[in-house]
Design an enzyme around this catalytic site. Structure first.
Site, PDB file in Angstrom:
ATOM      1  N   GLU A  51      -9.032 -10.898  -5.074  1.00 21.03           N
ATOM      2  CA  GLU A  51      -9.024 -11.299  -3.662  1.00 21.03           C
ATOM      3  C   GLU A  51      -8.754 -12.798  -3.556  1.00 21.03           C
ATOM      4  O   GLU A  51      -9.406 -13.599  -4.227  1.00 21.03           O
ATOM      5  CB  GLU A  51     -10.372 -10.954  -3.006  1.00 21.03           C
ATOM      6  N   GLU A 100      -4.306  -1.567  -0.596  1.00 25.22           N
ATOM      7  CA  GLU A 100      -3.909  -1.266   0.778  1.00 25.22           C
ATOM      8  C   GLU A 100      -3.073  -2.446   1.228  1.00 25.22           C
ATOM      9  O   GLU A 100      -3.577  -3.407   1.796  1.00 25.22           O
ATOM     10  CB  GLU A 100      -5.148  -1.046   1.656  1.00 25.22           C
ATOM     11  N   GLN A 108     -11.973  -7.593   8.625  1.00 24.56           N
ATOM     12  CA  GLN A 108     -12.243  -6.522   7.666  1.00 24.56           C
ATOM     13  C   GLN A 108     -12.841  -5.310   8.372  1.00 24.56           C
ATOM     14  O   GLN A 108     -12.493  -4.162   8.068  1.00 24.56           O
ATOM     15  CB  GLN A 108     -13.185  -7.023   6.572  1.00 24.56           C
ATOM     16  N   GLU A 154       4.469  -8.763   6.342  1.00 22.21           N
ATOM     17  CA  GLU A 154       3.482  -9.464   5.513  1.00 22.21           C
ATOM     18  C   GLU A 154       3.919  -9.579   4.061  1.00 22.21           C
ATOM     19  O   GLU A 154       3.401 -10.406   3.326  1.00 22.21           O
ATOM     20  CB  GLU A 154       2.080  -8.844   5.601  1.00 22.21           C
TER      21      GLU A 154
END
Length: 380
Positions: free
Chosen positions: A97, A140, A42, A149
């Protein structure tokens, strides 16, 4: 890049044929999501000033999109975009998340006095159920060369399920670029390959000498394995603009408000790139992307913001550019044209990785046309 489903496709899906492969969620989590559960990863993204400045500017220069609104942050990671959304005046922010980074996001929301606005939800975006529709989706989601991805799949899912008809996407548009470049990477990688093969040959000699087993029958397979790694795999690089020797071309444009998964599952393009530098060598093609924060036609941004990952004299982003080596390289001159046919599809083994094929041919300014060359490249 934020976080969401890498994964091996199930055998049953492959056997069935036709439609997209089914993803094993446990494998996907182990291979992909877990990377984003570490603070060091991160931090790498949070230290990317180009990335951070673009998103910060997009939110606060267009605060009217957030003020009093409901926002969904897909793949919130550390929660930075959710916090900014709240600071810009959002009434409610749902920050989704998949990893345990969700707990750190909650801590940051509390520490920055927005915990009453930001609700962090741990789970897969495809499975999460929200209590209401949202006005804004911010994420993002971009990977190397934009689509590696495959996280945009989850953003599309969120959009189709939860975005209001007059809602906006942040970012709203994206483009993929391809350009001809000069580079010493091919020589470096070829040297690495020869070193690896020299080491293998010594191994073969030693194994037969000490243990009486001849391994030479595997030499061809070993070389093919290493050729794929050194010469046929995309290479991350932060290029200098002076390495770009011709006109860059857009190979894909995406409207985030309307794009479907089918539209991004496979990318095909045919482009012609004029060479602008004399007496040089076309050693590779380079790929990068940009995204734009425009709002929508019904609800446009006050100030449009662009996030570009193109080669830059001031240094690049954590995405860098992807370099696709051309073997053999071509001698080129100003006025020549390079014609490229490009195909990119998702890997059958892992839907987050990409298999690419380039067919390139040189049309010299003299009128001479060189034979087309086809090469496969793997974005892993």
């Amino acid at each position: 890049m934020a976080s969401l489903p890498n994964g091996a496709a199930s055998a049953s899906a492959s056997a069935a044929g036709g439609g997209p492969a089914v993803v094993d969620k446990e494998v996907d989590f182990a291979n992909y999501f877990c990377t984003y559960s570490y603070l060091y990863h991160q931090k790498e993204m949070l230290c990317d000033r180009v990335r951070m400045d673009a998103y910060h500017s997009a939110v606060f220069r267009n605060a009217h999109h957030f003020r009093g609104k409901v926002v969904l942050d897909v793949g919130t990671g550390s929660g930075i975009l959710a916090i900014w959304s709240a600071q810009a005046g959002a009434r409610k922010v749902y920050a989704v998340e998949a990893t345990n980074m969700a707990e750190h996001a909650r801590e940051l929301a509390r520490a920055n006095d927005v915990a009453d606005i930001v609700e962090v939800i741990q789970g897969s975006m495809e499975d999460v159920v929200l209590p209401e529709k949202v006005d804004v989706i911010i994420s993002e989601w971009m990977g190397y060369f934009l689509l590696r991805e495959s996280m945009f799949d989850s953003v599309i899912c969120a959009r189709d399920r939860w975005l209001k008809p007059d809602g906006v996407m942040y970012p709203s548009h994206a483009r993929m670029w391809l350009a001809p470049i000069r580079s010493d990477l091919a020589e470096n990688k070829m040297e690495d390959l020869e070193i690896a093969m020299h080491d293998w040959n010594l191994f073969v000699e030693d194994t037969e000498s000490y243990y009486g087993v001849n391994m030479n029958v595997l030499t061809k397979a070993y070389r093919a394995e290493h050729e794929k790694y050194y010469l046929k795999s995309a290479i991350w690089n932060n290029l200098h603009p002076n390495q770009v020797i011709g006109q860059a071309a857009v190979i894909k444009e995406i409207d985030c408000l309307t794009a479907t998964v089918d539209e991004i599952r496979e990318v095909r393009a045919q482009v012609t790139m004029p060479i602008k530098l004399d007496m040089t060598r076309l050693a590779a093609l380079a790929g990068w992307f940009d995204v734009h924060f425009r709002g929508s036609k019904q609800n446009p941004a006050t100030q449009e913001v662009e996030l570009s990952t193109a080669p830059d004299v001031n240094g690049g982003t954590h995405w860098g550019q992807q370099v696709f080596l051309l073997t053999p390289p071509l001698k080129v001159n100003e006025g020549d044209n390079v014609k490229v046919s490009f195909t990119m599809v998702r890997s059958k083994e892992n839907h987050r990785l990409m298999d690419m094929e380039f067919t390139y041919e040189l049309h010299e300014s003299s009128g001479k046309q060189l034979p087309a060359i086809t090469t496969k490249i793997y974005l892993e």
